[in-house]
Design a protein around this motif. Structure first.
Motif, mmCIF file in Angstrom:
data_model
loop_
_atom_site.group_PDB
_atom_site.id
_atom_site.type_symbol
_atom_site.label_atom_id
_atom_site.label_comp_id
_atom_site.label_asym_id
_atom_site.label_seq_id
_atom_site.Cartn_x
_atom_site.Cartn_y
_atom_site.Cartn_z
ATOM 1 N N GLU A 182 -9.627 0.696 -31.817
ATOM 2 C CA GLU A 182 -10.531 -0.445 -32.009
ATOM 3 C C GLU A 182 -9.741 -1.748 -32.018
ATOM 4 O O GLU A 182 -10.154 -2.748 -31.428
ATOM 5 C CB GLU A 182 -11.299 -0.314 -33.327
ATOM 6 C CG GLU A 182 -12.359 0.754 -33.331
ATOM 7 C CD GLU A 182 -12.979 0.943 -34.708
ATOM 8 O OE1 GLU A 182 -14.204 1.090 -34.749
ATOM 9 O OE2 GLU A 182 -12.232 0.950 -35.717
ATOM 10 N N TYR A 183 -8.596 -1.735 -32.694
ATOM 11 C CA TYR A 183 -7.751 -2.919 -32.773
ATOM 12 C C TYR A 183 -7.261 -3.319 -31.382
ATOM 13 O O TYR A 183 -7.352 -4.485 -30.990
ATOM 14 C CB TYR A 183 -6.556 -2.663 -33.706
ATOM 15 C CG TYR A 183 -5.635 -3.842 -33.814
ATOM 16 C CD1 TYR A 183 -5.921 -4.908 -34.662
ATOM 17 C CD2 TYR A 183 -4.473 -3.912 -33.050
ATOM 18 C CE1 TYR A 183 -5.083 -6.006 -34.757
ATOM 19 C CE2 TYR A 183 -3.626 -5.007 -33.135
ATOM 20 C CZ TYR A 183 -3.937 -6.042 -33.985
ATOM 21 O OH TYR A 183 -3.107 -7.133 -34.060
ATOM 22 N N VAL A 184 -6.771 -2.356 -30.634
ATOM 23 C CA VAL A 184 -6.253 -2.622 -29.291
ATOM 24 C C VAL A 184 -7.346 -3.215 -28.407
ATOM 25 O O VAL A 184 -7.129 -4.207 -27.704
ATOM 26 C CB VAL A 184 -5.658 -1.334 -28.673
ATOM 27 C CG1 VAL A 184 -5.411 -1.483 -27.182
ATOM 28 C CG2 VAL A 184 -4.365 -0.962 -29.393
ATOM 29 N N ARG A 185 -8.535 -2.617 -28.440
ATOM 30 C CA ARG A 185 -9.639 -3.119 -27.605
ATOM 31 C C ARG A 185 -10.063 -4.527 -28.022
ATOM 32 O O ARG A 185 -10.259 -5.400 -27.174
ATOM 33 C CB ARG A 185 -10.847 -2.183 -27.690
ATOM 34 C CG ARG A 185 -10.740 -0.958 -26.815
ATOM 35 C CD ARG A 185 -12.071 -0.228 -26.691
ATOM 36 N NE ARG A 185 -12.631 0.169 -27.987
ATOM 37 C CZ ARG A 185 -12.350 1.302 -28.617
ATOM 38 N NH1 ARG A 185 -11.515 2.167 -28.078
ATOM 39 N NH2 ARG A 185 -12.908 1.591 -29.776
ATOM 40 N N ALA A 186 -10.231 -4.758 -29.305
ATOM 41 C CA ALA A 186 -10.747 -6.038 -29.783
ATOM 42 C C ALA A 186 -9.764 -7.187 -29.587
ATOM 43 O O ALA A 186 -10.161 -8.313 -29.306
ATOM 44 C CB ALA A 186 -11.134 -5.929 -31.257
ATOM 45 N N TYR A 187 -8.471 -6.899 -29.738
ATOM 46 C CA TYR A 187 -7.461 -7.951 -29.690
ATOM 47 C C TYR A 187 -6.628 -7.949 -28.415
ATOM 48 O O TYR A 187 -5.751 -8.795 -28.256
ATOM 49 C CB TYR A 187 -6.539 -7.855 -30.913
ATOM 50 C CG TYR A 187 -7.240 -8.260 -32.188
ATOM 51 C CD1 TYR A 187 -7.257 -9.585 -32.598
ATOM 52 C CD2 TYR A 187 -7.910 -7.325 -32.956
ATOM 53 C CE1 TYR A 187 -7.910 -9.966 -33.755
ATOM 54 C CE2 TYR A 187 -8.577 -7.690 -34.120
ATOM 55 C CZ TYR A 187 -8.572 -9.014 -34.513
ATOM 56 O OH TYR A 187 -9.238 -9.391 -35.653
ATOM 57 N N GLY A 188 -6.884 -6.997 -27.523
ATOM 58 C CA GLY A 188 -6.083 -6.921 -26.304
ATOM 59 C C GLY A 188 -4.620 -6.654 -26.605
ATOM 60 O O GLY A 188 -3.733 -7.123 -25.899
ATOM 61 N N ALA A 189 -4.364 -5.906 -27.667
ATOM 62 C CA ALA A 189 -3.004 -5.660 -28.129
ATOM 63 C C ALA A 189 -2.335 -4.557 -27.312
ATOM 64 O O ALA A 189 -2.991 -3.633 -26.838
ATOM 65 C CB ALA A 189 -3.019 -5.262 -29.599
#
Length: 95
Positions: free
Chosen positions: A58-65
């Protein structure tokens, strides 16, 4: 060991991690979590929210991380949590 605020090039330096986290929570603008919309203090507390309330995906998707971004934040969380007195931070923020 000195601790430096890493928010937007702030650069303020503190003798302990607790003072740094309190500074981040009280002297910088709050941020809206891109995953759930909760408004949280910037810095350590924002990272802690993202990594404890949401999955890494979720973090990767939301923040483009990238995976390196995730790894750096996980290392920072671990480093802070190894030495921080979370009760002292909570007490100070309640004032």
């Amino acid at each position: 060991m000195a601790w430096e605020c890493g928010i937007d090039g702030c650069g303020a330096v503190f003798e302990d991690v607790e003072s740094t986290v309190v500074h981040q929570a009280t002297e910088h603008e709050r941020r809206e979590c891109k995953v759930c919309g909760t408004v949280v203090p910037d810095g350590y507390l924002a990272i802690r929210h993202a990594f404890t309330e949401h999955s890494r995906a979720e973090y990767v998707r939301a923040y483009g991380a990238s995976s390196e971004d995730v790894r750096k934040r996980e290392e920072l969380l671990a480093e802070i949590e190894d030495v921080a007195d979370m009760q002292a931070i909570a007490t100070e923020l309640k004032r």
